[in-house]
Each structure stands twice: as structure tokens, then as C-alpha cells.
Design an enzyme around this catalytic site. Sequence first.
Site, PDB file in Angstrom:
ATOM      1  N   HIS A 170     -91.326  -9.992  73.794  1.00 38.69           N
ATOM      2  CA  HIS A 170     -91.146 -10.115  75.018  1.00 38.69           C
ATOM      3  C   HIS A 170     -90.770  -8.997  75.629  1.00 38.69           C
ATOM      4  CE1 HIS A 170     -89.945 -11.726  78.817  1.00 38.69           C
ATOM      5  NE2 HIS A 170     -90.584 -12.922  78.490  1.00 38.69           N
ATOM      6  N   ASP A 191     -83.534 -11.737  69.308  1.00 36.86           N
ATOM      7  CA  ASP A 191     -83.781 -12.531  70.614  1.00 36.86           C
ATOM      8  C   ASP A 191     -84.219 -13.818  70.137  1.00 36.86           C
ATOM      9  OD1 ASP A 191     -85.162 -13.499  72.715  1.00 36.86           O
ATOM     10  OD2 ASP A 191     -86.496 -11.975  73.154  1.00 36.86           O
ATOM     11  N   GLN A 217     -86.956 -18.171  71.991  1.00 37.36           N
ATOM     12  CA  GLN A 217     -87.822 -19.216  71.663  1.00 37.36           C
ATOM     13  C   GLN A 217     -87.269 -19.899  70.191  1.00 37.36           C
ATOM     14  OE1 GLN A 217     -89.852 -20.283  73.554  1.00 37.36           O
ATOM     15  NE2 GLN A 217     -90.323 -18.610  75.093  1.00 37.36           N
ATOM     16  N   LYS A 229     -84.671 -22.434  78.886  1.00 37.68           N
ATOM     17  CA  LYS A 229     -85.674 -23.028  77.730  1.00 37.68           C
ATOM     18  C   LYS A 229     -85.024 -24.075  76.978  1.00 37.68           C
ATOM     19  CE  LYS A 229     -87.628 -18.271  77.740  1.00 37.68           C
ATOM     20  NZ  LYS A 229     -88.751 -18.425  78.716  1.00 37.68           N
ATOM     21  N   CYS A 254     -95.877 -12.105  79.662  1.00 37.78           N
ATOM     22  CA  CYS A 254     -94.830 -11.080  79.385  1.00 37.78           C
ATOM     23  C   CYS A 254     -94.587 -10.494  77.848  1.00 37.78           C
ATOM     24  CB  CYS A 254     -93.196 -11.444  79.665  1.00 37.78           C
ATOM     25  SG  CYS A 254     -92.821 -11.942  81.264  1.00 37.78           S
TER      26      CYS A 254
HETATM   27  N1  C6P Z   1     -90.295 -16.270  78.223  1.00 42.51           N
HETATM   28  C1  C6P Z   1     -92.224 -17.286  78.592  1.00 42.51           C
HETATM   29  O1  C6P Z   1     -93.084 -18.036  79.364  1.00 42.51           O
HETATM   30  P1  C6P Z   1     -85.574 -15.107  80.497  1.00 42.51           P
HETATM   31  O2  C6P Z   1     -86.590 -14.504  81.472  1.00 42.51           O
HETATM   32  O3  C6P Z   1     -84.327 -13.944  80.395  1.00 42.51           O
HETATM   33  O4  C6P Z   1     -84.939 -16.442  80.537  1.00 42.51           O
HETATM   34  O5  C6P Z   1     -86.184 -15.105  79.069  1.00 42.51           O
HETATM   35  C2  C6P Z   1     -86.815 -13.804  78.553  1.00 42.51           C
HETATM   36  C3  C6P Z   1     -87.452 -14.016  77.186  1.00 42.51           C
HETATM   37  C4  C6P Z   1     -87.040 -13.481  76.365  1.00 42.51           C
HETATM   38  N2  C6P Z   1     -87.571 -13.472  75.121  1.00 42.51           N
HETATM   39  C5  C6P Z   1     -88.360 -14.127  74.792  1.00 42.51           C
HETATM   40  C6  C6P Z   1     -88.960 -14.489  73.348  1.00 42.51           C
HETATM   41  C7  C6P Z   1     -88.947 -15.006  75.850  1.00 42.51           C
HETATM   42  O6  C6P Z   1     -89.776 -16.057  75.421  1.00 42.51           O
HETATM   43  C8  C6P Z   1     -88.216 -14.836  77.294  1.00 42.51           C
HETATM   44  C9  C6P Z   1     -88.935 -15.563  78.092  1.00 42.51           C
HETATM   45  C10 C6P Z   1     -90.929 -16.955  79.084  1.00 42.51           C
HETATM   46  O7  C6P Z   1     -92.703 -17.089  77.472  1.00 42.51           O
HETATM   47  C11 C6P Z   1     -90.906 -16.435  80.426  1.00 42.51           C
HETATM   48  S1  C6P Z   1     -91.748 -14.874  80.514  1.00 42.51           S
END
Ligand code: C6P
Length: 422
Positions: free
Chosen positions: A136, A213, A216, A239, A379
Site C-alpha cells: 500500500h 504493515d 489488513q 478497519k 492505493c
Molecule cells: N487501505 C483500502 O481500501 P490508513 O489510511 O492509514 O487507515 O491505512 C493505510 C493502509 C495501510 N496498509 C494497508 C495494507 C492498507 O490496506 C491501508 C488502507 C484502504 O485498501 C484504504 S486505501
Amino acid sequence: MTTETRPVVVAPSAALDPAALKADFPILDQEVFGHPLVYLDSAATSQKPLPVLAAMDEYYRRDNANVHRGIYQLSERATAAYEGAREKVARLIGAPDPRTIIWTRNATEAINLVAYSWGRRNINRGDVIVLTEMEHHANLVPWQILAQEKDADLEFIPITDDGVLRQDVFDVLLRLKPKLVAFTHVSNTLGTINPVVEMTRKAHEAGALVLVDGAQAVPHLPVDIAEIGCDFYAFSGHKALGPTGSGVLWGRRELLEAMPPFMGGGDMIREVHLRRSEWNELPWKFEAGTPDISAQIGLGAAADYLLGIGMDNVRAHEQELVAYALETLPREVPGIELYGPSADQRGGVVPFNLPGIHPHDVAQVLDRFGIAVRAGHHCTMPLHERLDLAATARASFQVYTTLEDIDALAAGLKEVQTLFAG
Ligand code: C6P
């Protein structure tokens, strides 16, 4: 027997009843364009159960005061709830010491914290940072900024066409003696579950630190920091059934102790003089200013909720949903293209395309049937480039997702095809 004619065989996950759990998520009880809402965008953000809403409501109705500051009842109750949430989240990810849980706004801020604080002190000219092609942007851009500033090198573990990391190439990259290996636990776009324990072990043997990270992963499967053995673990609360504005950086204690603060201000100091200051102890050294108190309290309630269901049950349920989707969609929606690995290797994420129809159009038509999916590059532009795809549509699941939701998606996609065939 071809995929089209194979009967669907999915064992029901007895321990989790998504239809019953749905009642805990009031937002799901609504119609969109006259159709019951089918929410299939939980990877972007999950919906929030009643206990999370109640915990935030209680904080604002009963306990609202700043934390760590007031010597009075409200502030003491607010502080107890805020710090109590840290213990709940530590339990959720198997972190032995709640003081190593740093509150952030989201995964992005958690990763940036490491890139700025640890990175600027430890990465020098010519040092190597290993990332992957499936990251991401949140686990890519902060390292690009750092590498540009320090004249360091970024290297990338490639993926197979099925979206699995090439461990053979990782082994070769480790011979470059990277300072850091940073990779996602679960891909937000393909759902791939990466072998975090093995990759962490190999990276450590090569002398690298490891940042995972977990944005997910934490919402979808059992995560045990101690078992993974990594050095930093980042995720977002929103999430994981928690509120927006809640997030976590977990770090190995001795690393966090040695790192300089990311931001300066109130609460992160022990003593301040006109020309110098002394930092507060962990975790507050990294929590400058008034935090998002209600959000972190809500995340604590979300952690309790998920632990109450049992993360093994959450994982089993999502595996069932993915297996069902991978069987049902190609059978019911001729020509659909699906991406990513097999159900046993992926979390609750199913990316797809209908040939000849832009995923934005797919998502827009589905919306008219009350079905919410995400469309675009999610992203992960470099991953889409690698797969030679401009964009994808993506269905993603949570504890409240039912097999009927996937049936509704299949029916909706058939409507999309009919509309665009006409
Ligand atoms: N993915 C998706 O629709 P934030 O925005 O900081 O809460 O999360 C960022 C982020 C970082 N790593 C992974 C693996 C992610 O999936 C995400 C966020 C969302 O897939 C929004 S782009």
C-alpha cells in the site's frame, strides 16, 4: 470438472453467525436506492458495532475531559478508559507490554513515525531498505521520502502472477544486508497472506529490522506479535471495527526507548526548560498533544468485541466467504476476471474485473442495487502496474458479511453485464 460446473462445497463456520452479528451493526439495517444495503468495502473501512458506539458515547456523555492532566473525577475516568483501551489492544495482538502500544491516527501515521524517528537516525547513504511490489502507498511513500533524503536504496520483492511474494528473490535481496525489511501482512488489493514468521526470521538472520504493515491482518486473523517476532507492527483501528482516528504502532521496547520523539509538544515531555526538554516515558513520548481520546477508547471496545468472537472464528468465516466467492462468481458471472491467490492463502478480499467495463462503472451500477464495492487502484498503483491493470473492482468482507451478500454481488454483476451488453 470445470470451474463453471463444480458444486460449491463450503463448510459452515459454526462458531460465527454473521446474520446474527449483523444486528450489532445498526448502519447495515438500511436501504440504498430501494435495495437492502450490501456493504462489501470493509477493507477500506469496517462498520462499527454497538459496543464501540456505546463506549464512545459514554466517554462523551459521562467522562469527557482531557487525559493525564486533571486531578478530578472526569479526567481520571477518561484516563482510565483511554489507558485501559491500550491493554485491550495489547491483548488483541499478543503484545506482552501495553506500554509498547503507541496510539496513532492510523496505520499511515504509525509507519511514518518509524520512517521519521527510527529511519532518520538509522538509515544512511547507501543503506538498503527492502519492500515488496504489493505494498500500500502507506508502506511505500514514507520510505521513498526517507531514501531520497538519505540517498539510500529501495529494493522490492517481486510477486508471482497469482500475487504471492517471490521468496527466492527475497533470499537474494537479503544478501544485500538491508537495514530494514518492511512488508504488508495481508495485501489490501489481492488479499495475499504473507508468511510473516518465516520472512521475519530470514530478515533477522540477515541483520535487518522488520516492520509489518498489519492494516489488513489485525481485523481479519489472529495476530500474535510475540510469535511473529517482528520489530514494528502498524495498523489502523477503523478497519478493525474501531473508529476513524484510532491507530497503533507496536514497537520492540528497546527500539522505542532509543528512538527520538516524532513530534514535540504537551504530554510527550517530563520536563521542559527554555532551551531543552526531557522526554516522557513510553508510550507517551510518541503521543504529543491531546489525542483522539474517544477513538482509542472505541478501539479498545472493538478489540474486546473481536476477541469475544474469537479471531480464529473470524478467519474461518472469511475463508468460507472467499472460497464461496471464488466458486460462485466465475460460475454466475461469465467472463469475470479474478485476481489473487487461492482461498487458503488470502484474507477476505476479492478483486475482479468485467472485461470491457471500467471498474468505476461496475461500482456505480452496483451502487444502484445497494451494493458497495471499491473501484480504482486501492492505493497500490505499483501493484496494478505489475499486473498490467489500470484498475480493479474489489469486494471485501468482515464478520457481518454473509454468503447471501456474495449472491447479491453475483446478481448485481449480471445486471451490470446486461446493461453494458445492451
Ligand atoms: N487501505 C483500502 O481500501 P490508513 O489510511 O492509514 O487507515 O491505512 C493505510 C493502509 C495501510 N496498509 C494497508 C495494507 C492498507 O490496506 C491501508 C488502507 C484502504 O485498501 C484504504 S486505501
